[in-house]
Motif scaffolding. Structure first.
Motif, PDB file in Angstrom:
ATOM      1  N   TYR A  52      35.761  49.806  45.062  1.00  0.00           N
ATOM      2  CA  TYR A  52      36.411  49.941  43.765  1.00  0.00           C
ATOM      3  C   TYR A  52      37.736  49.190  43.818  1.00  0.00           C
ATOM      4  CZ  TYR A  52      38.878  53.554  46.411  1.00  0.00           C
ATOM      5  OH  TYR A  52      39.595  54.226  47.380  1.00  0.00           O
ATOM      6  N   ARG A  53      38.204  48.779  42.629  1.00  0.00           N
ATOM      7  CA  ARG A  53      39.400  47.943  42.582  1.00  0.00           C
ATOM      8  C   ARG A  53      40.676  48.766  42.664  1.00  0.00           C
ATOM      9  NH1 ARG A  53      41.069  43.076  41.974  1.00  0.00           N
ATOM     10  NH2 ARG A  53      38.931  42.329  41.846  1.00  0.00           N
ATOM     11  N   ASP A  56      44.881  44.023  43.493  1.00  0.00           N
ATOM     12  CA  ASP A  56      44.216  42.727  43.498  1.00  0.00           C
ATOM     13  C   ASP A  56      42.995  42.672  44.411  1.00  0.00           C
ATOM     14  OD1 ASP A  56      46.104  41.689  41.755  1.00  0.00           O
ATOM     15  OD2 ASP A  56      47.468  41.134  43.386  1.00  0.00           O
ATOM     16  N   ALA A  57      42.574  43.801  44.951  1.00  0.00           N
ATOM     17  CA  ALA A  57      41.464  43.778  45.907  1.00  0.00           C
ATOM     18  C   ALA A  57      40.487  44.904  45.640  1.00  0.00           C
ATOM     19  CB  ALA A  57      42.003  43.866  47.335  1.00  0.00           C
ATOM     20  N   LEU A  58      39.259  44.732  46.125  1.00  0.00           N
ATOM     21  CA  LEU A  58      38.279  45.808  46.127  1.00  0.00           C
ATOM     22  C   LEU A  58      38.427  46.597  47.428  1.00  0.00           C
ATOM     23  CD1 LEU A  58      35.070  44.042  44.752  1.00  0.00           C
ATOM     24  CD2 LEU A  58      36.515  45.690  43.560  1.00  0.00           C
ATOM     25  N   ALA A 124      38.755  52.467  36.344  1.00  0.00           N
ATOM     26  CA  ALA A 124      37.964  51.233  36.280  1.00  0.00           C
ATOM     27  C   ALA A 124      36.869  51.332  35.228  1.00  0.00           C
ATOM     28  CB  ALA A 124      37.358  50.941  37.655  1.00  0.00           C
ATOM     29  N   GLU A 139      27.509  44.966  40.135  1.00  0.00           N
ATOM     30  CA  GLU A 139      28.955  44.944  39.921  1.00  0.00           C
ATOM     31  C   GLU A 139      29.264  45.217  38.463  1.00  0.00           C
ATOM     32  OE1 GLU A 139      30.872  41.991  43.328  1.00  0.00           O
ATOM     33  OE2 GLU A 139      30.673  41.272  41.272  1.00  0.00           O
ATOM     34  N   GLN A 146      36.519  39.898  36.164  1.00  0.00           N
ATOM     35  CA  GLN A 146      37.004  40.373  37.461  1.00  0.00           C
ATOM     36  C   GLN A 146      36.235  41.633  37.876  1.00  0.00           C
ATOM     37  OE1 GLN A 146      41.069  42.139  37.805  1.00  0.00           O
ATOM     38  NE2 GLN A 146      41.436  40.436  39.192  1.00  0.00           N
ATOM     39  N   LEU A 148      35.307  45.191  39.080  1.00  0.00           N
ATOM     40  CA  LEU A 148      36.022  46.470  39.105  1.00  0.00           C
ATOM     41  C   LEU A 148      35.372  47.473  40.050  1.00  0.00           C
ATOM     42  CD1 LEU A 148      36.550  46.900  35.250  1.00  0.00           C
ATOM     43  CD2 LEU A 148      38.290  46.232  36.930  1.00  0.00           C
ATOM     44  N   SER A 286      30.528  37.241  43.997  1.00  0.00           N
ATOM     45  CA  SER A 286      31.969  37.442  44.004  1.00  0.00           C
ATOM     46  C   SER A 286      32.568  37.128  45.364  1.00  0.00           C
ATOM     47  CB  SER A 286      32.296  38.897  43.638  1.00  0.00           C
ATOM     48  OG  SER A 286      33.657  39.147  43.810  1.00  0.00           O
ATOM     49  N   GLU A 288      35.626  38.259  45.998  1.00  0.00           N
ATOM     50  CA  GLU A 288      36.747  39.191  46.030  1.00  0.00           C
ATOM     51  C   GLU A 288      36.921  39.772  47.425  1.00  0.00           C
ATOM     52  OE1 GLU A 288      38.938  40.355  43.668  1.00  0.00           O
ATOM     53  OE2 GLU A 288      38.248  38.734  42.396  1.00  0.00           O
TER      54      GLU A 288
END
Length: 298
Positions: A52-53, A56-58, A124, A139, A146, A148, A286, A288
């Motif tokens: 989960y976000r 700026d990161a999961l 989120a 996702e 982006q 989440l 992604s 991420e």
């Protein structure tokens, strides 16, 4: 095919059952067939939260926490971010997806890492604008694309060869009671037509008959150790054994097993000791970064 309790096993518990050990053994119960997995869809599939976000990161789900499972069906989402139950409505149009702003949730107190996870997931969900499904990976993304929330498909666990942990049982008074805190009741079906586990006080064993989705369980035999569990553990063990005797069917949803009585109502609810997930197939869309979260505190 019928499978009475295995005589040799029952003889361990009572001398009166020794004669049963001389009876001819019946053929072993055929293991439940492994579920055939079709291509997953957003709806009517069990999804396990993987990340989960935060900023700026999961962030990976809290280590050691109960599995955070979700399912979408008929315009409703239901599941748990890890501690509380969450539910509400959603709108789906092609690959566009949005959730109601007023999703309902239970209000149990949880350890701090889990509370942070639940708050982040809830925040989120209200920002979700679209979804991406890549094989066994799902996702949820915001309006800018982006990511989440990230999920993996939860594979249905087999009935046989899996350790199931008690979540709740029918008290016989039209109520489902949760397992007492500080007790661990589990159940394992074996491919020889026997089952066993711990009732929170003693070890127990029995036989079972499985024909399609029809499941019956024979008389339960237990050891006779003094119960060292918390107050009420002995009463819970007796109620659990009584509920086992009412079982006439079952269903499996992801990592959850529901044993049903003759009326089709819940007799016992259990959860697989470890969720069976289908790994994501190779690189995902992604890039991420994903960081590991802090382990949950007891």
């Amino acid at each position: 095919m019928n499978h009475p309790p295995v005589p040799v096993v029952l003889a361990l518990f009572a001398a009166a059952l020794i004669a049963a050990a001389e009876a001819p053994a019946n053929p072993a119960a055929a293991p439940a067939p492994a579920p055939t997995l079709s291509a997953p869809t957003l709806e009517d599939t069990s999804w396990l939260l993987a990340a989960y976000r935060v900023g700026d990161a999961l962030v990976e789900v809290t280590a050691g926490a109960p599995p955070a499972r979700f399912q979408l069906a008929g315009g409703r989402i239901a599941g748990s971010p890890g501690c509380n139950r969450l539910g509400g409505g959603y709108t789906l149009d092609g690959d566009r997806l949005s959730f109601d702003a007023n999703l309902a949730s239970t209000m149990m107190a949880c350890p701090e890492p889990l509370m942070q996870q639940e708050q982040a997931v809830a925040a989120a969900l209200v920002k979700v604008a679209a979804y991406r499904l890549d094989g066994e990976l799902l996702e949820f993304a915001d309006a800018s694309g982006q990511p989440l929330l990230r999920f993996l498909r939860l594979k249905p666990a087999p009935l046989v060869g899996q350790v199931w942990q008690l979540q709740g049982y029918n008290t016989g008074k039209q109520a489902i009671a949760s397992a007492l805190k500080g007790t661990e009741i589990n159940l394992e079906f074996r491919d020889d037509g026997t089952l066993g586990g711990s009732d929170g006080c003693n070890r127990y064993m029995s036989g079972y008959t499985l024909e399609g989705e029809t499941l019956t369980i024979g008389p339960v035999a237990t050891t006779r150790m003094a119960c060292k569990g918390p107050q009420g553990a002995a009463e819970q063990a007796r109620a659990y054994a009584a509920a086992l005797g009412t079982v006439r069917g079952y269903r499996i949803d992801g990592g959850e097993l529901t044993l049903l009585n003759g009326e089709g109502s819940v007799a016992i609810r259990l959860r697989a000791a470890a969720p069976v997930v289908v790994p994501a197939p190779g690189p995902t869309q992604s890039s991420e970064p994903v960081v590991q979260s802090v382990p949950a505190q007891p």
